[in-house]
Write a protein that holds these residues in place. Structure first.
Motif, PDB file in Angstrom:
ATOM      1  N   TYR A 147       6.342  17.657   1.489  1.00  0.00           N
ATOM      2  CA  TYR A 147       6.499  17.607  -0.180  1.00  0.00           C
ATOM      3  C   TYR A 147       7.929  16.276  -0.008  1.00  0.00           C
ATOM      4  CZ  TYR A 147       8.396  19.767  -4.336  1.00  0.00           C
ATOM      5  OH  TYR A 147       8.620  19.415  -5.387  1.00  0.00           O
ATOM      6  N   GLN A 148       8.344  15.961   1.476  1.00  0.00           N
ATOM      7  CA  GLN A 148       9.167  14.352   0.756  1.00  0.00           C
ATOM      8  C   GLN A 148       8.293  12.982   0.172  1.00  0.00           C
ATOM      9  OE1 GLN A 148      11.015  14.361   4.301  1.00  0.00           O
ATOM     10  NE2 GLN A 148      12.123  16.335   4.119  1.00  0.00           N
ATOM     11  N   ILE A 151       7.474  13.441  -3.380  1.00  0.00           N
ATOM     12  CA  ILE A 151       8.449  13.220  -4.071  1.00  0.00           C
ATOM     13  C   ILE A 151       8.783  11.897  -4.490  1.00  0.00           C
ATOM     14  CG2 ILE A 151      10.741  13.334  -4.192  1.00  0.00           C
ATOM     15  CD1 ILE A 151      10.961  15.782  -3.843  1.00  0.00           C
ATOM     16  N   LYS A 152       8.457  11.529  -2.955  1.00  0.00           N
ATOM     17  CA  LYS A 152       8.181   9.370  -2.930  1.00  0.00           C
ATOM     18  C   LYS A 152       7.185   8.829  -3.474  1.00  0.00           C
ATOM     19  CE  LYS A 152       8.443   5.886  -0.032  1.00  0.00           C
ATOM     20  NZ  LYS A 152       7.679   5.183   1.589  1.00  0.00           N
ATOM     21  N   VAL A 155       3.928  12.495  -6.992  1.00  0.00           N
ATOM     22  CA  VAL A 155       2.478  13.553  -7.334  1.00  0.00           C
ATOM     23  C   VAL A 155       3.203  14.346  -8.327  1.00  0.00           C
ATOM     24  CG1 VAL A 155       1.522  15.197  -6.295  1.00  0.00           C
ATOM     25  CG2 VAL A 155       1.526  13.453  -5.121  1.00  0.00           C
ATOM     26  N   PHE A 157       3.031  17.627 -10.217  1.00  0.00           N
ATOM     27  CA  PHE A 157       2.962  19.343  -9.355  1.00  0.00           C
ATOM     28  C   PHE A 157       2.734  20.736 -11.034  1.00  0.00           C
ATOM     29  CE2 PHE A 157       4.962  17.364  -5.237  1.00  0.00           C
ATOM     30  CZ  PHE A 157       3.511  18.241  -4.669  1.00  0.00           C
TER      31      PHE A 157
END
Lengths: 591, 244
Positions: A147-148, A151-152, A155, A157
């Protein structure tokens, strides 16, 4: 209805969905839709480890990992798939580490590895330390790390969207249909959204909630496979359900196999280390199907802790050999679970355990790149264009009749990534599929019916139906199975499905209508429970986690093939797919 | 046994403002508060809204206020929740949505602002070198520096418990700082330099005044206040170095 147009749509934000999103998102406009916030996904509950033949602690080979996977799956594993699993696992672990995953370490700074059930050196000679781990929250760290990275890499959601239909084109002649997109319910608003996509990946996880005692989250309701089954896609090997040997008594919460990997042992009511009798070489680290069967057998012979042969009886997992210091350092989660839910210190007292429904080996049949298999009426095999599946909801098949511990996390990462890569190539070609104007009509009608309470005359509540389904699955489609019991299960489930159609819904509000969501989930669970029971009834042999008391032998002549099951309205139809045994000849399985 | 659940409820479509609802439910002392809520939902009032998923304290869905304290409903047992009830009356458990987050429905709060702050600290590895072929090395001692923070499940209980956020709603909040600390102290990460903004700002780490409410609330037993203080110290060091 709001419309969204994307290249690639991923449904489900656990390990497989997130890895696919990272891969596909590099090259294509990708969105992830999930019924939960991604960090709430059930991948986060995986405890013990991710298997990869790094050989950091002792000699290991990917070939041994592949062999263990095939043998662990009682030769129903597709062997080329197992080879890919084992080979890609090594790089997958390094990649996760490079992305920041905080693996537990050896003194020299390399990743530590520990023992897990069924993982051996030299094709079965002795246990091997293959499981890489982050204390006993390996799944939590994989989920967080992926998930990190999402975020980077920014993406997109859509959190708390429940998928309610997967749209396929009408099959033309003998051709396979094409995936057009999905319809989803936004939980916060109650609005329907149409997602038109060139490609859709389903990564919706398992459906352990068909059982009363399970380690699975409430959200594990098999939404993806249930929707596809209603759209004519067959589901594969649905009779194979893994019962993890060590769930906390009655409540089913998982106590990781790593407790045994680190030295814990099982004892029956006579204080005997009974696994010595069932698996002389690996003992407590035999594969899960064998250990669960041994536990139930001990209980049935009157050697449980209560000794009353009842389904409520249990055995004890003695974690004291692990030692207080190692428990605290390597298994802190288990210490905490025992303290919270049992009020005991596992360094001093044994843990009361019994098998808990844990993992489904079967699911949506795919190829090695996650493409969903299409096979009308047991005819010739092709693929649904633009439709993919990965993770627990898919059946590649790398787990066959029984999954080895740690291989679920490997599966998510390896095949989630492969599917994402293939998808990004697929969507680069060609335009978006045309979206028929009435595409969402059917699901809108269905939802309207569910919401219209005026015409109902329900005698049973959704709660009644869910509890009856879970009870019959636990009683009749559990560790041990028998033809007459399976008949009873199929009949009961058919009746429950009938009753489902008459359920009424009290809550008419739109925002976070949990009653509606649970009703949709129950519909999915009922269909999957029926397919599971039906598939178990038709397979008249014992293999891996599917043990028939009326057919106790594995029968390769008649049954060395994958089961396919089609749901046609209220009927189940069965077919088969061959198993890839190109590397190892199936032989009797002993540990 | 029977317990009375007193639940703070709000339906945006029918309630002008939040109200209290009471239900008497049958549970075991060893059951979770979550079981009592499920019992209400299943047999009393299906419209009761709350989030829950794993049911054993790892997914972080069901943080709420139980008897005035921020906690996970699945990790709070009935026997503990009723410990302070007077003996002569039916034991009562009060359940409310988390604080410092807008209520959407009943016990369901809007966590978007919470996750925006999480995102603001760059909660991902910013590697200090290119990756080797195999794993990066990290000794057990280096790993121990981040182990506590990696426990965080982003449930929000610490944020809900934080008294500072009552006075200063713009405070970055304990959860985001824990997530920052998880990388700031990771031997493989460039650390602070990627995250001075938003940490080293008026509403960054500095408003924390060591009330320890976050540490007491954390269902994962993370020493949250300690991590905030370590981050403050690291920022102080960086400032000193900049001055030299």
């Amino acid at each position: 209805m709001q419309e969204h147009i994307v290249d690639a749509l991923i449904v489900g934000a656990g390990g497989a969905g997130l890895y696919a999103a990272l891969e596909c998102g590099r090259l294509a406009r990708t969105a992830v839709l999930s019924k939960l916030h991604p960090l709430r996904s059930h991948t986060g509950a995986a405890q013990g480890g991710i298997g990869a033949a790094l050989g950091n602690v002792e000699e290991d080979e990917t070939l041994w990992h592949a062999f263990d996977t095939v043998k662990g799956g009682d030769y129903l594993v597709d062997q080329r798939a197992a080879q890919i699993l084992a080979e890609d696992a090594v790089q997958a672990v390094y990649d996760l580490e490079h992305q920041g995953l905080p693996f537990s370490r050896l003194p020299d700074g390399r990743i530590d590895q520990r023992r897990f059930g069924g993982h051996t050196r030299d094709l079965g000679r002795a246990p091997v330390r293959r499981a890489c781990y982050a204390a006993d929250r390996t799944g939590h760290m994989i989920l967080q790390t992926l998930y990190q990275q999402c975020i980077k890499h920014d993406v997109a959601f859509y959190d708390e969207f429940q998928v309610v239909d997967v749209l396929l084109s009408e099959p033309q002649g003998g051709d396979a249909p094409r995936c057009l997109g999905v319809v989803a319910l936004e939980l916060a608003t109650g609005d329907l959204h149409a997602f038109r996509a060139k490609a859709v990946l389903l990564a919706t996880g398992g459906w352990g909630r068909i059982y009363r005692i399970t380690s699975n989250a409430y959200a594990n309701t098999g939404d993806g496979p249930a929707l596809l089954a209603r759209r004519g896609v067959p589901l594969q090997d649905m009779e194979f359900v893994q019962f993890h040997p060590t769930g906390i008594r009655e409540i089913g919460i998982l106590i990781t196999e790593a407790v045994r990997g680190e030295g814990g042992v099982l004892h029956n009511g006579e204080g005997e280390r009974f696994m010595e009798r069932y698996a002389p070489t690996l003992m407590d680290l035999a594969p899960r199907d064998m250990v669960s069967r041994a536990i139930v057998n001990e209980i049935r012979q009157g050697r449980g802790i209560l000794g009353d042969r009842s389904p409520a009886d249990f055995v004890q997992l003695d974690a004291t050999p692990v030692g207080a210091e190692a428990l605290k350092r390597k298994l802190p989660e288990i210490v905490s679970l025992c303290r919270t839910y049992l009020g005991i210190d596992p360094a001093a007292e044994p843990i009361p355990v019994q098998p808990t429904a844990h993992y489904v080996m079967g699911g949506i049949p795919t190829d090695l790149d996650g493409r969903v298999v299409w096979m009308p009426n047991n005819g010739s095999e092709s693929y649904v264009s633009g439709l993919y599946a990965a993770g627990e909801c898919a059946c590649v098949s790398v787990h066959g009749a029984n999954r080895l511990g740690t291989n679920s996390l490997v599966d998510l990462v390896v095949f989630g990534r492969r599917a994402g890569q293939h998808m990004s190539g697929y969507v680069a070609e060609g335009p978006a599929p045309s979206w028929p104007t009435d595409a969402a009509q059917e699901v809108m009608g269905r939802l309207a019916t569910l919401r219209d309470r005026s015409q109902r005359s329900a005698h049973l509540s959704a709660t009644d139906l869910r509890e009856r389904m879970q009870a019959i699955m636990n009683e009749a489609v559990g560790v041990y199975r028998r033809g007459d019991e399976l008949d009873r299960a199929v009949e009961t489930l058919q009746a429950l499905r009938q009753a489902y159609g008459a359920l009424e819904i009290e809550d008419t509000s739109k925002s976070f209508n949990g009653e509606l969501l649970r009703l949709l989930e129950l519909g999915n669970l009922l269909d999957l429970a029926l397919i599971t029971a039906g598939s178990a009834r038709q397979r008249r042999e014992s293999r891996g986690a599917h043990y028939r008391e009326d057919y106790v032998e594995r029968d390769d002549d008649a049954w060395l093939h994958h089961t396919l099951c089609w749901l046609h309205g209220d009927d189940l139809r069965f077919g088969s797919r061959s198993v890839d045994t190109s590397i190892w000849e199936p032989v009797a399985r002993a540990y | 046994m029977l317990v009375r659940l007193r639940i703070r409820r709000y339906d945006p479509e029918s309630d002008e403002e939040a109200r209290w609802a009471e239900h008497v439910v049958e549970v075991e002392p060893s059951s979770r508060v979550l079981d009592a809520l499920l019992e209400v939902q299943r047999r009393h009032d299906p419209s009761l809204g709350f989030r829950a998923s794993c049911g054993h304290g790892v997914c972080g869905s069901d943080a709420m206020i139980i008897n005035g304290r921020s906690a996970l409903a699945c990790k709070t047992l009935i026997r503990d929740a009723i410990a302070d009830s007077p003996d002569d009356d039916l034991a009562t458990i009060t359940v409310e949505p988390m604080r410092h987050m807008p209520v959407l429905r009943d016990l369901i709060v809007d966590q978007q602002p919470f996750f925006q702050r999480y995102r603001a600290v760059k909660p991902f590895l910013v590697p200090k070198d290119t990756a080797p072929d195999r794993e990066r090395l990290q000794t057990p001692k280096e790993h121990a520096e981040i182990a506590d923070a990696t426990n965080c499940i982003l449930c929000g209980a610490c944020v809900s418990a934080c008294p500072i956020l009552g006075e200063n709603p713009r405070f970055l909040g304990p959860a985001a700082i824990v997530q920052a600390a998880r990388f700031v102290f990771d031997s493989r990460d460039v650390g602070l330099q990627a995250r001075r903004e938003p940490l080293d700002e008026d509403n960054g780490v500095w408003p924390c005044a060591n009330h320890m409410a976050c540490t007491r609330a954390c269902p994962r037993e993370i020493k949250v206040t300690r991590l905030i203080n370590l981050t403050k110290r690291e920022l102080g060091r960086a400032r000193d170095q900049a001055e030299v």
